[in-house]
Write a protein that holds these residues in place. Structure first.
Motif, mmCIF file in Angstrom:
data_model
loop_
_atom_site.group_PDB
_atom_site.id
_atom_site.type_symbol
_atom_site.label_atom_id
_atom_site.label_comp_id
_atom_site.label_asym_id
_atom_site.label_seq_id
_atom_site.Cartn_x
_atom_site.Cartn_y
_atom_site.Cartn_z
ATOM 1 N N MET A 1 0.820 -1.090 -0.060
ATOM 2 C CA MET A 1 -0.024 -0.017 -0.141
ATOM 3 C C MET A 1 0.918 1.293 0.096
ATOM 4 O O MET A 1 1.896 1.329 0.866
ATOM 5 C CB MET A 1 -0.726 0.087 1.371
ATOM 6 N N THR A 2 0.664 2.149 -1.118
ATOM 7 C CA THR A 2 1.469 3.435 -1.009
ATOM 8 C C THR A 2 0.632 4.639 -0.771
ATOM 9 O O THR A 2 -0.468 4.644 -1.138
ATOM 10 C CB THR A 2 1.975 3.508 -2.519
ATOM 11 N N GLU A 3 1.305 5.305 0.018
ATOM 12 C CA GLU A 3 0.593 6.800 0.419
ATOM 13 C C GLU A 3 1.544 7.934 -0.090
ATOM 14 O O GLU A 3 2.641 7.716 -0.269
ATOM 15 C CB GLU A 3 0.489 6.666 1.987
ATOM 16 N N GLN A 4 0.715 8.858 -0.632
ATOM 17 C CA GLN A 4 1.454 9.935 -1.617
ATOM 18 C C GLN A 4 0.793 11.363 -0.801
ATOM 19 O O GLN A 4 -0.145 11.274 -0.997
ATOM 20 C CB GLN A 4 1.566 9.762 -2.865
ATOM 21 N N ALA A 5 1.654 12.177 -0.538
ATOM 22 C CA ALA A 5 1.421 13.319 0.216
ATOM 23 C C ALA A 5 0.377 14.339 -0.834
ATOM 24 O O ALA A 5 -0.682 14.758 -0.676
ATOM 25 C CB ALA A 5 2.500 14.298 0.749
ATOM 26 N N GLU A 6 1.058 14.593 -1.913
ATOM 27 C CA GLU A 6 0.313 15.354 -3.088
ATOM 28 C C GLU A 6 0.654 15.032 -4.521
ATOM 29 O O GLU A 6 1.562 14.467 -4.865
ATOM 30 C CB GLU A 6 0.754 16.806 -2.949
ATOM 31 N N ILE A 7 -0.727 15.088 -5.209
ATOM 32 C CA ILE A 7 -0.296 14.637 -6.598
ATOM 33 C C ILE A 7 -0.619 15.998 -7.363
ATOM 34 O O ILE A 7 -1.668 16.825 -7.083
ATOM 35 C CB ILE A 7 -1.512 13.565 -7.086
ATOM 36 N N THR A 8 0.372 16.424 -8.093
ATOM 37 C CA THR A 8 0.676 17.723 -8.896
ATOM 38 C C THR A 8 -0.440 17.875 -9.902
ATOM 39 O O THR A 8 -0.768 16.723 -10.523
ATOM 40 C CB THR A 8 2.108 17.959 -9.183
ATOM 41 N N PRO A 9 -0.544 19.169 -10.342
ATOM 42 C CA PRO A 9 -1.374 19.406 -11.601
ATOM 43 C C PRO A 9 -0.925 18.781 -12.573
ATOM 44 O O PRO A 9 -1.390 18.291 -13.580
ATOM 45 C CB PRO A 9 -1.340 20.789 -11.615
ATOM 46 N N ASP A 10 0.480 18.671 -12.861
ATOM 47 C CA ASP A 10 1.218 18.032 -13.992
ATOM 48 C C ASP A 10 0.874 16.480 -13.946
ATOM 49 O O ASP A 10 0.646 15.984 -15.104
ATOM 50 C CB ASP A 10 2.762 18.254 -14.088
ATOM 51 N N GLU A 11 0.780 15.925 -12.730
ATOM 52 C CA GLU A 11 0.683 14.500 -12.904
ATOM 53 C C GLU A 11 -0.748 14.227 -13.194
ATOM 54 O O GLU A 11 -1.214 13.046 -13.818
ATOM 55 C CB GLU A 11 0.953 13.837 -11.508
ATOM 56 N N ILE A 12 -1.786 14.968 -12.850
ATOM 57 C CA ILE A 12 -3.236 14.984 -12.849
ATOM 58 C C ILE A 12 -3.331 15.120 -14.666
ATOM 59 O O ILE A 12 -3.829 14.242 -15.059
ATOM 60 C CB ILE A 12 -3.832 16.254 -12.323
ATOM 61 N N LEU A 13 -2.746 15.780 -15.257
ATOM 62 C CA LEU A 13 -2.811 15.971 -16.727
ATOM 63 C C LEU A 13 -2.397 14.668 -17.429
ATOM 64 O O LEU A 13 -2.510 14.455 -18.474
ATOM 65 C CB LEU A 13 -1.804 17.357 -17.245
ATOM 66 N N VAL A 25 -10.385 18.901 -11.370
ATOM 67 C CA VAL A 25 -9.496 18.792 -10.351
ATOM 68 C C VAL A 25 -8.342 19.275 -10.421
ATOM 69 O O VAL A 25 -7.667 19.161 -11.513
ATOM 70 C CB VAL A 25 -9.285 17.243 -10.073
ATOM 71 N N ASP A 26 -7.651 20.370 -9.410
ATOM 72 C CA ASP A 26 -6.543 21.073 -9.568
ATOM 73 C C ASP A 26 -5.388 20.191 -9.090
ATOM 74 O O ASP A 26 -4.209 20.156 -9.833
ATOM 75 C CB ASP A 26 -6.668 22.450 -8.848
ATOM 76 N N ARG A 27 -5.443 19.519 -7.989
ATOM 77 C CA ARG A 27 -4.449 18.752 -7.338
ATOM 78 C C ARG A 27 -5.369 17.729 -6.479
ATOM 79 O O ARG A 27 -6.473 17.948 -6.145
ATOM 80 C CB ARG A 27 -3.585 19.735 -6.747
ATOM 81 N N ALA A 28 -4.300 16.723 -5.918
ATOM 82 C CA ALA A 28 -4.949 15.843 -4.851
ATOM 83 C C ALA A 28 -4.028 15.423 -3.867
ATOM 84 O O ALA A 28 -2.897 15.750 -4.136
ATOM 85 C CB ALA A 28 -5.493 14.555 -6.012
ATOM 86 N N VAL A 29 -4.766 15.178 -2.580
ATOM 87 C CA VAL A 29 -3.560 14.881 -1.783
ATOM 88 C C VAL A 29 -4.214 13.657 -0.859
ATOM 89 O O VAL A 29 -5.375 13.144 -1.271
ATOM 90 C CB VAL A 29 -3.850 15.945 -0.561
ATOM 91 N N SER A 36 -7.935 5.541 -1.021
ATOM 92 C CA SER A 36 -8.588 6.583 -0.906
ATOM 93 C C SER A 36 -7.756 7.880 -1.698
ATOM 94 O O SER A 36 -6.591 7.653 -1.628
ATOM 95 C CB SER A 36 -8.968 7.015 0.737
ATOM 96 N N ILE A 37 -8.199 9.136 -1.922
ATOM 97 C CA ILE A 37 -7.535 10.013 -2.278
ATOM 98 C C ILE A 37 -8.674 11.409 -1.857
ATOM 99 O O ILE A 37 -9.639 11.034 -1.867
ATOM 100 C CB ILE A 37 -7.312 9.912 -3.849
ATOM 101 N N THR A 38 -7.956 12.599 -1.965
ATOM 102 C CA THR A 38 -8.803 13.776 -1.646
ATOM 103 C C THR A 38 -8.457 14.859 -3.012
ATOM 104 O O THR A 38 -7.350 15.006 -3.124
ATOM 105 C CB THR A 38 -8.487 14.304 -0.502
ATOM 106 N N LEU A 76 -7.447 8.172 -8.607
ATOM 107 C CA LEU A 76 -7.376 7.267 -7.756
ATOM 108 C C LEU A 76 -6.961 5.769 -8.330
ATOM 109 O O LEU A 76 -6.323 4.960 -8.363
ATOM 110 C CB LEU A 76 -8.167 6.943 -6.992
ATOM 111 N N MET A 77 -7.932 5.636 -9.469
ATOM 112 C CA MET A 77 -8.009 4.392 -10.219
ATOM 113 C C MET A 77 -6.872 4.336 -11.091
ATOM 114 O O MET A 77 -5.985 3.196 -11.348
ATOM 115 C CB MET A 77 -9.188 4.421 -11.363
ATOM 116 N N SER A 78 -6.456 5.490 -11.741
ATOM 117 C CA SER A 78 -5.279 5.524 -12.748
ATOM 118 C C SER A 78 -4.037 5.293 -12.056
ATOM 119 O O SER A 78 -3.198 4.312 -12.405
ATOM 120 C CB SER A 78 -5.153 6.947 -13.207
ATOM 121 N N LYS A 79 -3.864 5.559 -10.756
ATOM 122 C CA LYS A 79 -2.643 5.675 -10.019
ATOM 123 C C LYS A 79 -2.670 3.923 -9.409
ATOM 124 O O LYS A 79 -1.555 3.253 -9.462
ATOM 125 C CB LYS A 79 -2.449 6.465 -8.844
ATOM 126 N N THR A 80 -3.814 3.441 -8.834
ATOM 127 C CA THR A 80 -3.808 2.129 -8.452
ATOM 128 C C THR A 80 -3.381 1.209 -9.616
ATOM 129 O O THR A 80 -2.881 0.151 -9.315
ATOM 130 C CB THR A 80 -5.238 2.174 -7.692
#
Length: 151
Positions: A1-13, A25-29, A36-38, A76-80
């Motif tokens: 199980m991986t936890e990441q503090a912030e997903i940047t706008p570049d990664e979202i793109l 979505v501008d960013r995620a934490v 889960s994700i926010t 969340l799906m894409s990363k998982t």
């Protein structure tokens, strides 16, 4: 199980095919792999839907709040799944039990905690909330799947 503090706008793109004006979505934490994700959306008066919804009382359309939750789930799906978006697309399948509790307005920062409630045979089921300053604005259950991108 991986936890990441912030997903940047570049990664979202890199993870979503959506672009302005439909990227909501501008960013995620608080990403926890497979769980889960926010998502975070900074709602701006410059967002293209406000002049028509409604000119004297700007409110983010509820359907776009649900879409923002779905995009958060897609991240969340894409990363998982470690999905390659050049070859994979994530499709929103359905929404249930959507409730709208408070309007979202320009200047609000929409916080969207989303969690996986089930995953079976390539279908992810999620539960999510949209909050502003800790106050729930909307909530819904929704589902998504991934498929090979068509040429």
């Amino acid at each position: 199980m991986t936890e990441q503090a912030e997903i940047t706008p570049d990664e979202i793109l890199r993870r979503l095919p959506h672009r302005f004006p439909f990227l909501l979505v501008d960013r995620a934490v608080d990403y926890v792999e497979g769980q889960s994700i926010t998502g975070i959306k900074c709602v701006s008066a410059a967002d293209p839907y406000f002049p028509g919804h409604f000119p004297d009382n700007p409110v983010m359309p509820g359907v776009l709040v649900i879409e923002a939750l779905a995009q958060t789930g897609a991240i969340l799906m894409s990363k998982t799944l470690n999905a390659d978006i050049a070859n994979t697309v994530i499709y929103f399948m359905g929404v249930e039990n959507a409730r709208f509790r408070r309007p979202v307005r320009p200047g609000d920062v929409l916080e969207m905690p989303v969690q996986v409630v089930a995953s079976r045979r390539g279908v992810f089921k999620f539960k999510g909330e949209a909050r502003v300053n800790g106050v729930r604005c909307a909530d819904a259950e929704f589902s998504a799947t991934s498929a090979q991108r068509q040429a």
